[in-house]
Motif scaffolding. Structure first.
Motif, mmCIF file in Angstrom:
data_model
loop_
_atom_site.group_PDB
_atom_site.id
_atom_site.type_symbol
_atom_site.label_atom_id
_atom_site.label_comp_id
_atom_site.label_asym_id
_atom_site.label_seq_id
_atom_site.Cartn_x
_atom_site.Cartn_y
_atom_site.Cartn_z
ATOM 1 N N ALA A 86 -4.522 1.414 -6.872
ATOM 2 C CA ALA A 86 -4.455 0.326 -5.907
ATOM 3 C C ALA A 86 -3.842 -0.830 -6.173
ATOM 4 N N PRO A 146 -8.766 -0.322 -1.906
ATOM 5 C CA PRO A 146 -8.377 -1.924 -1.469
ATOM 6 C C PRO A 146 -8.988 -2.695 -0.537
ATOM 7 N N ASP A 189 1.732 2.431 -3.363
ATOM 8 C CA ASP A 189 0.364 2.940 -4.109
ATOM 9 C C ASP A 189 0.258 4.394 -3.706
ATOM 10 N N ASN A 197 0.745 -1.298 0.087
ATOM 11 C CA ASN A 197 -0.157 -0.139 0.025
ATOM 12 C C ASN A 197 0.851 1.425 -0.008
ATOM 13 N N SER A 201 -1.376 -2.627 -3.581
ATOM 14 C CA SER A 201 -2.467 -3.194 -2.513
ATOM 15 C C SER A 201 -3.190 -4.541 -2.970
#
Lengths: 413, 413
Positions: A149, A124, A50, A47, A152
């Motif tokens: 995303a 996500p 992202d 994450n 993730s």
């Protein structure tokens, strides 16, 4: 992998799911919940990639907020899955049936839809929520999330796939499309024969594009331009509480009120007090000519009546009758959630009958249109305009179809 | 009139229908039945124009037979409408509900779909059947029949519209598109917001075109490549009766058997006797290599396994196991109606669970997949492949949606 390859793998997984027991599906869900906890660091690291890209690309703060994962958000996904483990199995339910005059015994039994395609944006958590709802209801799912995303989503999907396999179900119960392009979404929309149902989840533009372009059947989750009509016979205090709650408790969601309709008889007593209540948020009021002097704000334009603000903005209009309120709702509403506040029996009944919407309320906030609040459990979206299959919150039971099982002893026609 | 104009008129009529009582809708249906009898001569005269054009254009005899109206066919349409008068009202049924912990009382109540678009071919009786089913279920309908039946359809639609109006409902409950062009069908398929559901009825090409092109939700009525699997443990006499009935009682319909699968252990005893039975129709047999010497016929090609003959033709294949039969059905079936003939409990259960089809039979002919036979009453079509909304015969109850009516006393969230 191409969409055809993903689709064939999903079909194969869906046959295994259709043959699985509820205990097996629950074991896979439990393994998924455990795996999310065990792999939390990997998911947060993905994450972070992202989030860095989002910051570089100048993504807005509110979108970045939706994209961000934290330990507590991962824990939220895990808890959501555990709640599904505890939910009743929606499959194999005998929905109806009986014995025909010729002795045929017919049972109508709930079965999975088959393969579900999910198209969604840069959130996500939807990856985990949708995968778990589909697995619980015996459906294979192909996920196509937003490209923002992608790291993730891959981390979450890999985690869930491994957990499904560790519990003895095919990893391909859950598949993520690695290529989050416009073309991959379009291929999913045209994959008749491989995908049984497509569920788009996101903003109005995404939903409209899917409805327009898809030849696969769509569950159109929807926009909410929700109204509250304060009737002449409303209890003033109740009407204040309901309007404040419907607008302000969570203005960004689809069941929040966007337009307030007030009967002219009660407007002079009601609107000034409401304006005072809403000032503390503050809510911007966009008013027709009659209401403007009563509550302040700015003049409404024609566009305001059709707007889904999803924000602390409210359009306000005074009407001369229940009929005028009904006509306004029929014209501008999106068939999501509509409310009348009234102490008048006939007005309540007339509103309930005449309004064409998934949820029609007497004396309660439209904010209750929600799978959990309706007792349906976790939801995968809320259907407003579309009438086929299911309306309102889509719970586990709405991710099923049925088949007729017919027991004969040699009957011919 | 444009599709937009027709759609707006239909929406207005659908609001009147949603507000009508079951008694009013029945009165309109009774008036329609009377009007069909009173205007029989006009309808037959209009049909004569269509028949003359058909003959001039060299329409095939079987299509001419579908197009032709006779006094007894008009009487059949009238009787169909009278049966609907006697059928229970599908609207306003409380499908579920309860009291939530916060005191909200939720009722899930059946309501009309709204505006239904019907696209069909040159069968004028569909005009009356579809209009009556839609009216009974509170839906306005826009009919777009084949151009070969345009005079007949106009005469029937005018007759039904006048009858609706005479009973106090809007004539626009039933509208016929005068221009039976490709463009009018396409406009109907893209009329989101005006048409709630589209139901195509006709050959595979028509259905496929509507599924491909429509952005309006479609109820995909369907092809039937139906199988009968004669298991090793089948009762021979029963298996002969069922196969003969499934193939020969009405070969042109979608629930007729197209492929017979026979377990290798029973094939030598079964197939020669079956061939003898089917010879009297006669049925053309298209056989795999193993069955050819047992029952005669011609060798089957790959295309035969996927063919919906709708004729006195049957493809035959010998399988080594139930699993091989299931794999064949999963590969070539259309999810319509599938049958196993067996005396073996485990084989019956395995077949019922594993086969993904609208109707799965043990020891009964697939010909029973029919609204009347299932106790659903008259049907508007049979859904096979599609999983959303409804599967199998589409009766009155499947022409409805639902809404949640919520009774509160001031609840906020």
């Amino acid at each position: 992998m191409t969409i055809t390859e993903l689709g064939l793998a999903a079909q194969s997984a869906s046959r295994a799911l259709a043959a699985s027991t509820g205990a097996q599906r629950n074991a896979a869900l439990s393994a998924m919940a455990e795996a999310l906890a065990a792999q939390e660091q990997d998911i947060l690291a993905a994450n972070e990639l992202d989030m860095q890209a989002a910051a570089q690309n100048g993504m807005s703060q509110s979108l970045q907020d939706r994209l961000a994962l934290t330990p507590s958000r991962v824990e939220g996904m895990r808890q959501g899955i555990l709640e599904l483990v505890a939910a009743p199995d929606p499959l194999g339910l005998v929905l109806g049936g009986g014995v025909r005059p010729n002795g045929l015994r017919i049972q109508q039994v709930s079965v999975p839809l088959g393969v579900i395609g999910m198209i969604y944006e840069a959130r996500p958590n939807v990856t985990a929520d949708a995968a778990a709802l589909c697995l619980k209801s015996g459906n294979a799912v192909i996920l196509r999330g937003g490209k923002e995303a992608i790291h993730s989503n891959k981390a979450i999907a890999d985690c869930l796939r491994g957990a499904a396999a560790s519990a003895g179900l095919p990893a391909d119960c859950v598949q993520l499309i690695g290529d989050a392009s416009r073309e991959s979404a379009r291929a999913l929309m045209r994959a008749n024969g491989l995908i049984d149902v497509l569920i788009p989840r996101g903003g109005a533009g995404l939903i409209r594009a899917v409805v327009e372009e898809s030849s696969v059947p769509v569950l159109e989750t929807g926009e909410g331009v929700c109204h509250t009509y304060v009737d002449a016979a409303a209890d003033l205090a109740m009407a204040l509480d309901i309007a404040e709650n419907a607008k302000c408790s969570r203005p960004s969601v689809c069941n929040a009120m966007e337009t307030l309709l007030v009967h002219e008889k009660i407007a002079p007593a009601y609107l000034p007090r409401l304006a005072e209540r809403l000032a503390k948020y503050p809510v911007e009021l966009r008013c027709d000519a009659a209401s403007l002097p009563l509550c302040g704000g700015v003049p409404a334009t024609e566009d305001d009546w059709a707007a889904e603000y999803d924000d602390l903005i409210l359009s306000v209009k005074i009407v001369a009758s229940l009929e005028e309120a009904l006509a306004h709702i029929a014209r501008y509403g999106t068939k999501h959630s509509e409310c009348v506040v009234t102490g008048d029996y006939a007005a309540a009944q007339a509103f309930l009958q005449a309004v064409d919407a998934a949820a029609v309320y007497v004396n309660a906030s439209t904010r209750f249109t929600d799978g959990g609040e309706f007792g349906l459990g976790a939801e995968i979206g809320i259907v407003a305009r579309q009438k086929l299959h299911a309306r309102g919150p889509l719970g586990l039971r709405h991710l099923t179809s049925y088949k007729y099982m017919i027991y004969g002893d040699g009957q011919v026609r």
